[in-house]
Scaffold this motif. Structure first.
Motif, PDB file in Angstrom:
ATOM      1  N   ASP A  79      -1.548  -7.856 -11.124  1.00  0.00           N
ATOM      2  CA  ASP A  79      -0.209  -8.374 -10.839  1.00  0.00           C
ATOM      3  C   ASP A  79       0.631  -8.401 -12.110  1.00  0.00           C
ATOM      4  O   ASP A  79       0.142  -8.766 -13.175  1.00  0.00           O
ATOM      5  CB  ASP A  79      -0.283  -9.790 -10.267  1.00  0.00           C
ATOM      6  N   ASN A 113       4.817  -8.474  -6.626  1.00  0.00           N
ATOM      7  CA  ASN A 113       6.103  -9.098  -6.302  1.00  0.00           C
ATOM      8  C   ASN A 113       6.588  -8.726  -4.902  1.00  0.00           C
ATOM      9  O   ASN A 113       7.760  -8.851  -4.598  1.00  0.00           O
ATOM     10  CB  ASN A 113       7.164  -8.793  -7.369  1.00  0.00           C
ATOM     11  N   LYS A 114       5.659  -8.261  -4.073  1.00  0.00           N
ATOM     12  CA  LYS A 114       5.917  -7.955  -2.651  1.00  0.00           C
ATOM     13  C   LYS A 114       7.023  -6.919  -2.453  1.00  0.00           C
ATOM     14  O   LYS A 114       7.764  -6.965  -1.491  1.00  0.00           O
ATOM     15  CB  LYS A 114       6.223  -9.224  -1.873  1.00  0.00           C
ATOM     16  N   SER A 115       7.117  -5.966  -3.366  1.00  0.00           N
ATOM     17  CA  SER A 115       8.124  -4.917  -3.218  1.00  0.00           C
ATOM     18  C   SER A 115       7.513  -3.621  -2.697  1.00  0.00           C
ATOM     19  O   SER A 115       8.209  -2.627  -2.566  1.00  0.00           O
ATOM     20  CB  SER A 115       8.833  -4.677  -4.554  1.00  0.00           C
ATOM     21  N   PRO A 118       2.456  -3.672   2.122  1.00  0.00           N
ATOM     22  CA  PRO A 118       1.205  -4.389   1.859  1.00  0.00           C
ATOM     23  C   PRO A 118      -0.045  -3.502   1.828  1.00  0.00           C
ATOM     24  O   PRO A 118      -0.873  -3.628   0.923  1.00  0.00           O
ATOM     25  CB  PRO A 118       1.126  -5.401   2.998  1.00  0.00           C
ATOM     26  N   GLU A 121      -0.023  -1.370  -1.377  1.00  0.00           N
ATOM     27  CA  GLU A 121      -0.372  -2.142  -2.570  1.00  0.00           C
ATOM     28  C   GLU A 121      -1.870  -2.438  -2.595  1.00  0.00           C
ATOM     29  O   GLU A 121      -2.512  -2.323  -3.637  1.00  0.00           O
ATOM     30  CB  GLU A 121       0.419  -3.444  -2.646  1.00  0.00           C
ATOM     31  N   GLU A 122      -2.435  -2.802  -1.451  1.00  0.00           N
ATOM     32  CA  GLU A 122      -3.875  -3.055  -1.398  1.00  0.00           C
ATOM     33  C   GLU A 122      -4.659  -1.793  -1.765  1.00  0.00           C
ATOM     34  O   GLU A 122      -5.632  -1.855  -2.506  1.00  0.00           O
ATOM     35  CB  GLU A 122      -4.286  -3.519  -0.001  1.00  0.00           C
ATOM     36  N   ARG A 125      -4.217  -0.986  -5.616  1.00  0.00           N
ATOM     37  CA  ARG A 125      -4.653  -2.064  -6.505  1.00  0.00           C
ATOM     38  C   ARG A 125      -6.065  -1.830  -7.052  1.00  0.00           C
ATOM     39  O   ARG A 125      -6.375  -2.252  -8.160  1.00  0.00           O
ATOM     40  CB  ARG A 125      -4.601  -3.391  -5.759  1.00  0.00           C
TER      41      ARG A 125
END
Length: 183
Positions: A79, A113-115, A118, A121-122, A125
């Motif tokens: 993050d 930052n939730k941009s 989902p 991003e997972e 990551r």
């Protein structure tokens, strides 16, 4: 062998759909759309979808499905860090819907930052720089839907992602101006 599954029509009579026929229809659409090799198949009956992949795919607890094509080296992004990556996105029929390669520049985004979608991003990551991964995003981990988007509320999305690098970011303030710089 595939087992048939049932659906209910307006007359409430039970109709049987042949999974093999539906799978073949999906593969023909993918072939017509020049889908990449080893592209997952989707057996769709109404809003019910069964994803068919080779055994080398992993399914996470959230429902995200992925396969590492090439594992990178170094640390996974955290993050606040910025990830720089290329991607090509496809719909269930294998039609390309977006590509940073065609845009001529990689995407850059900070994690946490939730941009980012989902599921995307997972999926990114746990990648390492230099890695390549195919990510299958279920609708519940997909982007917002509605008239201003071209995504369907019940559509799976497939992304081929290449993580180029991970950058540390710091906030800098000059007078009344503040921004984030990533290097």
């Amino acid at each position: 062998m595939f087992a048939p599954f049932a659906a209910y029509g307006k007359s409430k009579n039970k109709a049987i759909y042949d999974e093999r026929r539906l799978l073949e229809q999906n593969r023909k659409m993918q072939q017509a759309n020049n889908a990449p090799e080893d592209f997952p198949s989707f057996i769709r009956e109404g809003f019910e979808v069964k994803v068919v992949t080779p055994e080398n795919y992993t399914k996470s607890n959230s429902g995200l499905i992925y396969r590492d094509i090439e594992v990178g080296t170094g640390d996974c992004p955290k993050d606040g860090q910025q990830v720089v990556f290329h991607y090509t996105g496809y719909n269930e029929s294998g039609r390309r819907i977006d590509s940073t390669y065609l845009q001529g520049a990689p995407a850059k985004i900070r994690l946490g930052n939730k941009s980012l979608v989902p599921g995307f991003e997972e999926g990114i990551r746990e990648m390492k720089p230099g890695g390549k991964r195919r990510i299958i995003i279920p609708p519940e981990l997909g982007p917002p839907v509605g008239p201003s988007t071209f995504f369907s509320a019940k559509q799976f999305e497939v992304f081929d992602v290449e993580l180029l690098r991970v950058q540390d970011c710091q906030r800098r303030t000059i007078g009344f101006y503040s921004d984030v710089v990533c290097t």
